[in-house]
Design an enzyme around this catalytic site. Structure first.
Site, PDB file in Angstrom:
ATOM      1  N   HIS A 138       0.866  -1.185   0.000  1.00 11.31           N
ATOM      2  CA  HIS A 138       0.000   0.000   0.000  1.00 11.31           C
ATOM      3  C   HIS A 138       0.901   1.233   0.000  1.00 11.31           C
ATOM      4  O   HIS A 138       1.774   1.375   0.861  1.00 11.31           O
ATOM      5  CB  HIS A 138      -0.917   0.000   1.225  1.00 11.31           C
ATOM      6  CG  HIS A 138      -1.863  -1.149   1.252  1.00 11.31           C
ATOM      7  ND1 HIS A 138      -2.060  -1.950   2.358  1.00 11.31           N
ATOM      8  CD2 HIS A 138      -2.688  -1.641   0.291  1.00 11.31           C
ATOM      9  CE1 HIS A 138      -2.954  -2.876   2.088  1.00 11.31           C
ATOM     10  NE2 HIS A 138      -3.350  -2.713   0.839  1.00 11.31           N
ATOM     11  N   GLU A 191       2.077  -5.237  11.176  1.00  9.44           N
ATOM     12  CA  GLU A 191       1.425  -3.927  11.191  1.00  9.44           C
ATOM     13  C   GLU A 191       2.145  -3.065  12.221  1.00  9.44           C
ATOM     14  O   GLU A 191       2.133  -3.356  13.415  1.00  9.44           O
ATOM     15  CB  GLU A 191      -0.057  -4.064  11.534  1.00  9.44           C
ATOM     16  CG  GLU A 191      -0.859  -4.899  10.535  1.00  9.44           C
ATOM     17  CD  GLU A 191      -1.197  -4.138   9.258  1.00  9.44           C
ATOM     18  OE1 GLU A 191      -0.915  -2.916   9.190  1.00  9.44           O
ATOM     19  OE2 GLU A 191      -1.742  -4.755   8.324  1.00  9.44           O
ATOM     20  N   GLU A 211       1.794   3.650   3.117  1.00 10.85           N
ATOM     21  CA  GLU A 211       2.346   3.047   4.332  1.00 10.85           C
ATOM     22  C   GLU A 211       3.869   3.125   4.251  1.00 10.85           C
ATOM     23  O   GLU A 211       4.539   2.187   3.819  1.00 10.85           O
ATOM     24  CB  GLU A 211       1.838   1.616   4.474  1.00 10.85           C
ATOM     25  CG  GLU A 211       0.311   1.563   4.587  1.00 10.85           C
ATOM     26  CD  GLU A 211      -0.243   0.152   4.688  1.00 10.85           C
ATOM     27  OE1 GLU A 211       0.553  -0.810   4.746  1.00 10.85           O
ATOM     28  OE2 GLU A 211      -1.479   0.012   4.707  1.00 10.85           O
ATOM     29  N   HIS A 251       3.772  -3.464   7.022  1.00 10.83           N
ATOM     30  CA  HIS A 251       2.674  -2.534   6.738  1.00 10.83           C
ATOM     31  C   HIS A 251       2.524  -1.548   7.889  1.00 10.83           C
ATOM     32  O   HIS A 251       3.124  -1.700   8.954  1.00 10.83           O
ATOM     33  CB  HIS A 251       1.348  -3.295   6.591  1.00 10.83           C
ATOM     34  CG  HIS A 251       1.204  -4.054   5.323  1.00 10.83           C
ATOM     35  ND1 HIS A 251       0.330  -3.692   4.310  1.00 10.83           N
ATOM     36  CD2 HIS A 251       1.816  -5.182   4.885  1.00 10.83           C
ATOM     37  CE1 HIS A 251       0.410  -4.558   3.318  1.00 10.83           C
ATOM     38  NE2 HIS A 251       1.311  -5.478   3.642  1.00 10.83           N
TER      39      HIS A 251
END
Length: 322
Positions: A53, A210, A56, A147
């Site tokens: 993405h 994450e 990010e 991410h």
């Protein structure tokens, strides 16, 4: 190749595409694709990916610093590594994706999306992993996909692991804890993520990490993730990391909330954090005459997003494991 990130963001092809550095050889394989091979024989292969993405950016900056340490010789390389910056065009534009979410496309699922830069890139990345893993005899295969989350979270750093038919290896889970992950989420069904693809097709031990919240380049406080960066440095150099004194909490996915039409309503506001708890019977979402409620005593939400395209996931509901 100490300017890999700059080349990727500018879409520039380097004049020299391969070379030698401090104890390893490098090959530029294409935009956002860099292979590193130690001079000494190794039986471990690692995919290090970020930027699937494009908004990010913290993980991309982390990888850039790791590469600088490798090229300077301050960090020793003991794995074959494929570095992947997943969506170069979205990274350059500072947006999540240009057309469609690539992390729903892997495992051939890109064929069900309208053709776009993302579908072509998903296909290219699948082929890149195929080539990387088939060209070596690695006994150990890992994939760490870095991410950041759209929302804030009750756990600043957490990992999401794909559905896997075999038990997870203890040393892999222990490393995730040593990397500062406060929670691990275990999927129970296949999906279109990059990590599910590498796990299913190549038997890799894979995890989506994450790390905090999505911010533009230059606005990230990387000190928040120093424990993760240190663990990655130790991993690359073959140094054993100390086990976390407080192992990550464990959750498993019990249901998925999916938006099917414009009538969909998710009853969570923009301030709802990842891992927010909901009691049994709570109304989570409605769509026409369909109601989604909490069925366990307590469930925790992950990735709530009412604005997804029709047919896509608007959230995951989790239960805590003992």
């Amino acid at each position: 190749m100490d300017n890999f990130l700059a080349l990727t963001l500018s879409g520039t092809t380097p004049r020299v595409r391969q070379g030698k550095s401090a104890g390893f050889r490098w090959r530029w394989l294409g935009h956002g694709l860099l292979e590193l091979t130690p001079d000494a024989p190794v039986d471990r292969a690692l995919i290090l990916s970020a930027g699937i993405h494009g908004n990010e950016t913290a993980p991309v900056e982390m990888l850039d610093k790791l590469l600088s340490a490798l090229y300077s010789g301050s960090l020793t390389l003991t794995w074959r590594v494929l570095v992947v910056l997943g969506n170069p065009q979205a990274l350059a534009a500072g947006i999540r994706y240009c057309h469609s979410d690539m992390n729903r496309m892997f495992g051939g699922r890109w064929q069900s999306f309208a053709e776009s830069d993302e579908t072509r890139r998903a296909r290219e990345l699948e082929l890149s992993l195929e080539t990387f893993f088939s060209s070596g005899q690695a006994r150990v295969r890992w994939h760490l996909d870095l991410h950041t989350a759209i929302r804030g979270s009750h756990h600043l750093r957490f990992g999401v692991l794909p559905q896997r038919d075999r038990p997870w290896e203890a040393d892999f889970l222990a490393w995730l804890g040593a990397a500062g992950l406060e929670a691990l989420v275990f999927h129970q069904a296949p999906g279109g993520t990059f990590t599910h693809f590498s796990s299913e097709h190549f038997g890799a031990l894979s995890c989506t990490l994450e790390l905090g919240k999505a911010l533009p380049f230059g606005q990230n406080d990387l000190t928040q993730f120093s424990v993760t960066s240190q663990a990655l440095s130790a991993l690359l150099s073959g140094v054993e990391t100390s086990t976390s004194s407080s192992p990550p909490l464990r959750y498993r996915v019990v249901s998925q909330i999916t938006r099917h039409s414009d009538k969909f309503a998710l009853y969570m506001d923009a301030q709802t954090l990842n891992f927010t708890a909901f009691a049994k019977g709570t109304l989570l979402a409605e769509e026409g005459d369909k109601r989604v409620t909490v069925t366990h005593d307590v469930e925790y939400v992950l990735f709530p997003n009412p604005a997804v395209a029709c047919g896509l996931r608007a959230g995951l509901m989790l239960e805590r494991l003992p």
